[in-house]
Design an enzyme around this catalytic site. Structure first.
Site, PDB file in Angstrom:
ATOM      1  N   THR A 109       1.090  -0.979  -0.285  1.00 55.77           N
ATOM      2  CA  THR A 109       0.198   0.027   0.144  1.00 55.77           C
ATOM      3  C   THR A 109       0.713   1.012   0.243  1.00 55.77           C
ATOM      4  O   THR A 109       0.655   1.971  -0.697  1.00 55.77           O
ATOM      5  CB  THR A 109      -0.810   0.548   1.200  1.00 55.77           C
ATOM      6  OG1 THR A 109      -1.619  -0.731   1.188  1.00 55.77           O
ATOM      7  CG2 THR A 109      -1.712   0.852   1.079  1.00 55.77           C
TER       8      THR A 109
ATOM      9  N   TYR B  99      -8.184   0.784  -4.458  1.00 58.58           N
ATOM     10  CA  TYR B  99      -7.270   1.322  -4.613  1.00 58.58           C
ATOM     11  C   TYR B  99      -5.822  -0.194  -5.274  1.00 58.58           C
ATOM     12  O   TYR B  99      -6.452  -0.935  -4.374  1.00 58.58           O
ATOM     13  CB  TYR B  99      -6.161   1.931  -3.758  1.00 58.58           C
ATOM     14  CG  TYR B  99      -5.297   1.705  -2.169  1.00 58.58           C
ATOM     15  CD1 TYR B  99      -6.578   0.472  -1.373  1.00 58.58           C
ATOM     16  CD2 TYR B  99      -3.858   0.574  -1.758  1.00 58.58           C
ATOM     17  CE1 TYR B  99      -5.595  -0.277  -0.317  1.00 58.58           C
ATOM     18  CE2 TYR B  99      -4.170   0.073  -1.510  1.00 58.58           C
ATOM     19  CZ  TYR B  99      -4.692  -0.609   0.013  1.00 58.58           C
ATOM     20  OH  TYR B  99      -4.235  -0.782   0.405  1.00 58.58           O
TER      21      TYR B  99
ATOM     22  N   THR C 165       1.264  -5.081   4.265  1.00 60.48           N
ATOM     23  CA  THR C 165       2.187  -4.851   5.738  1.00 60.48           C
ATOM     24  C   THR C 165       1.159  -6.128   5.785  1.00 60.48           C
ATOM     25  O   THR C 165       1.492  -6.794   7.040  1.00 60.48           O
ATOM     26  CB  THR C 165       0.761  -3.314   6.380  1.00 60.48           C
ATOM     27  OG1 THR C 165      -0.643  -3.820   5.473  1.00 60.48           O
ATOM     28  CG2 THR C 165       1.274  -1.884   6.050  1.00 60.48           C
ATOM     29  N   ASP C 166       0.329  -6.500   4.904  1.00 60.79           N
ATOM     30  CA  ASP C 166      -0.726  -8.290   5.283  1.00 60.79           C
ATOM     31  C   ASP C 166       0.461  -8.884   5.874  1.00 60.79           C
ATOM     32  O   ASP C 166       0.388  -9.964   6.085  1.00 60.79           O
ATOM     33  CB  ASP C 166      -0.953  -8.925   3.602  1.00 60.79           C
ATOM     34  CG  ASP C 166      -2.131  -7.340   3.712  1.00 60.79           C
ATOM     35  OD1 ASP C 166      -2.328  -7.299   4.803  1.00 60.79           O
ATOM     36  OD2 ASP C 166      -2.814  -7.676   2.519  1.00 60.79           O
TER      37      ASP C 166
ATOM     38  N   LYS D  25       0.651  -8.118  13.034  1.00 60.10           N
ATOM     39  CA  LYS D  25      -0.694  -6.912  12.064  1.00 60.10           C
ATOM     40  C   LYS D  25      -1.713  -7.604  12.720  1.00 60.10           C
ATOM     41  O   LYS D  25      -2.347  -8.448  13.310  1.00 60.10           O
ATOM     42  CB  LYS D  25      -1.102  -6.954  10.967  1.00 60.10           C
ATOM     43  CG  LYS D  25      -2.091  -5.679  10.080  1.00 60.10           C
ATOM     44  CD  LYS D  25      -1.702  -6.536   8.604  1.00 60.10           C
ATOM     45  CE  LYS D  25      -2.616  -5.114   8.552  1.00 60.10           C
ATOM     46  NZ  LYS D  25      -3.456  -5.260   6.334  1.00 60.10           N
TER      47      LYS D  25
ATOM     48  N   GLU E 218       2.917 -27.631  27.556  1.00 61.55           N
ATOM     49  CA  GLU E 218       2.929 -28.054  29.448  1.00 61.55           C
ATOM     50  C   GLU E 218       3.663 -30.381  29.261  1.00 61.55           C
ATOM     51  O   GLU E 218       4.619 -30.158  28.072  1.00 61.55           O
ATOM     52  CB  GLU E 218       1.607 -28.234  28.365  1.00 61.55           C
ATOM     53  CG  GLU E 218       1.003 -27.549  27.971  1.00 61.55           C
ATOM     54  CD  GLU E 218      -1.101 -27.227  27.714  1.00 61.55           C
ATOM     55  OE1 GLU E 218      -1.033 -28.548  26.989  1.00 61.55           O
ATOM     56  OE2 GLU E 218      -1.445 -26.253  27.778  1.00 61.55           O
TER      57      GLU E 218
HETATM   58  C1  SIN Z   1      -1.074  -3.514   2.887  1.00 56.27           C
HETATM   59  O1  SIN Z   1       0.088  -2.826   2.159  1.00 56.27           O
HETATM   60  O2  SIN Z   1      -1.314  -2.356   4.094  1.00 56.27           O
HETATM   61  C2  SIN Z   1      -2.110  -4.379   2.414  1.00 56.27           C
HETATM   62  C3  SIN Z   1      -1.339  -4.453   1.049  1.00 56.27           C
HETATM   63  C4  SIN Z   1      -0.109  -5.364   1.331  1.00 56.27           C
HETATM   64  O3  SIN Z   1      -0.227  -6.264   2.553  1.00 56.27           O
HETATM   65  O4  SIN Z   1       0.334  -5.454  -0.237  1.00 56.27           O
END
Ligand code: SIN
Length: 325
Positions: free
Chosen positions: A13, A26, A92-93, A165, A281
């Site tokens: 992103t 997007y 971010t994924d 995340k 455990e």
């Molecule tokens: C993001 O970047 O927030 C989502 C899409 C991705 O991980 O490429």
């Protein structure tokens, strides 16, 4: 002296655009790294930036080929006296998976920082440039080395092992567990919350030639052991269970997973719960299980792949790596 950072672009992103400030749909990975760095230049931050495009994709498509390219480029930059630090722009994924894999397979000498954004570059209130300016602040700091790979998002710095995340869309999507953020950062300030813990440390694992097949099973009420049997039948070398609570599972699943472990698969008990430890455990040794401790299922899978690629299939030896910070 002005610092010089290598910026490796992989997409996400932070390189995303919608063609409008208010559209929701997007596309990630649209802006080339050199164009992105062109938008950083007017901020007047004090550092030289050299960009290199490793990929330009949504991070849902990231896997061994991109990780291998990224790892090779970082290793070269670490040896090159020209560069003081490496910044990776990333979706971010799966940022936490890339961060953790690199953290285990790189020496902890020069800072390596992963940075992303939750809002596309042309979205109103985009967080990409702010996060990137923060990443530069971390990259240039003399106290940054010796903390492994770091993820910079939303004015916080997280360590690769702890970061996850935890929100689908908010700009404060990242959390650290069991350690929260390791620093607070803005484009003009940086406050570390503790001392570096990996100063001068070599890579813990070689970067693997391939990643062994690992099955991930998500526990649910009424889960049937046929899912374990299918995972074994497809040739998985290990299984990660995203179990209930502290890594619990139905008795029938426990029996099927014990059988898989007896057949030589490495079996890790992790949890589908967001926070909290999956501790060792009394039954684990008898069943041949490894407790994930603080690692979530996706990071447990990466560690399992590194262990198996390194020829480690003994649960007790694997447990030592799951216990490590
Ligand atoms: C993001 O970047 O927030 C989502 C899409 C991705 O991980 O490429």
């Amino acid at each position: 002296m002005t610092k010089h950072f290598l910026v490796l672009g992989t997409g996400g992103t932070i390189a995303g655009s919608a063609g409008s400030a208010i559209r929701r749909d997007y596309r990630p990975g649209q802006i080339a790294i050199d164009d992105f760095l062109g938008s950083v230049a007017p901020l007047g931050l004090e550092a030289r930036l050299s960009g290199r495009q490793i990929a330009n994709m949504g991070s849902e498509d990231i896997g061994w080929p991109v990780w291998h390219k990224l790892h090779t480029a970082i290793v070269q930059a670490m040896k090159d006296p020209e560069f003081d630090a490496i910044i990776v722009t990333h979706g971010t994924d799966t940022a936490e998976e890339t961060a953790f894999l690199l953290d285990r397979t790189l020496p902890s000498t020069k800072p390596v920082i992963i940075v992303g954004a939750m809002r596309a570059a042309d979205a109103v209130g985009s967080d990409g440039l702010r996060n990137f300016a923060n990443a530069m602040q971390v990259a240039g700091d003399r106290h940054a080395p010796g903390r492994g790979v770091m993820v910079v998002m939303n004015d916080f710095v997280h360590s690769a092992r702890d970061v996850r995340k935890a929100h689908t869309s908010g700009t404060d999507a990242f959390r650290g567990f069991p350690r929260g953020p390791i620093a607070m950062v803005t484009p003009s300030s940086l406050e570390w919350f503790g001392e570096p813990w990996r100063r001068g440390e070599e890579a813990r694992f070689a970067f693997p030639e391939r990643l062994p097949e690992i099955a991930m099973l998500y526990a649910f009420a009424g889960m049937e052991p046929v899912l374990v049997e299918q995972a074994v039948a497809t040739g998985a070398k290990g299984i990660v269970l995203a179990g209930f609570g502290t890594g619990n599972m139905p008795q029938t699943i426990r029996a099927a997973l014990s059988e898989a472990a007896a057949a030589g698969l490495l079996v890790v008990r992790s949890t589908r719960v967001d926070e909290g430890l999956v501790d060792i455990e009394p039954d684990d040794a008898a069943c041949g299980f490894v407790a994930a401790r603080a690692l979530n299922p996706q990071k447990s899978r990466i560690l399992l792949q590194l262990l198996l690629a390194d020829g480690i299939a003994d649960p007790a030896r694997a447990q030592q790596e799951f216990n490590r910070r």
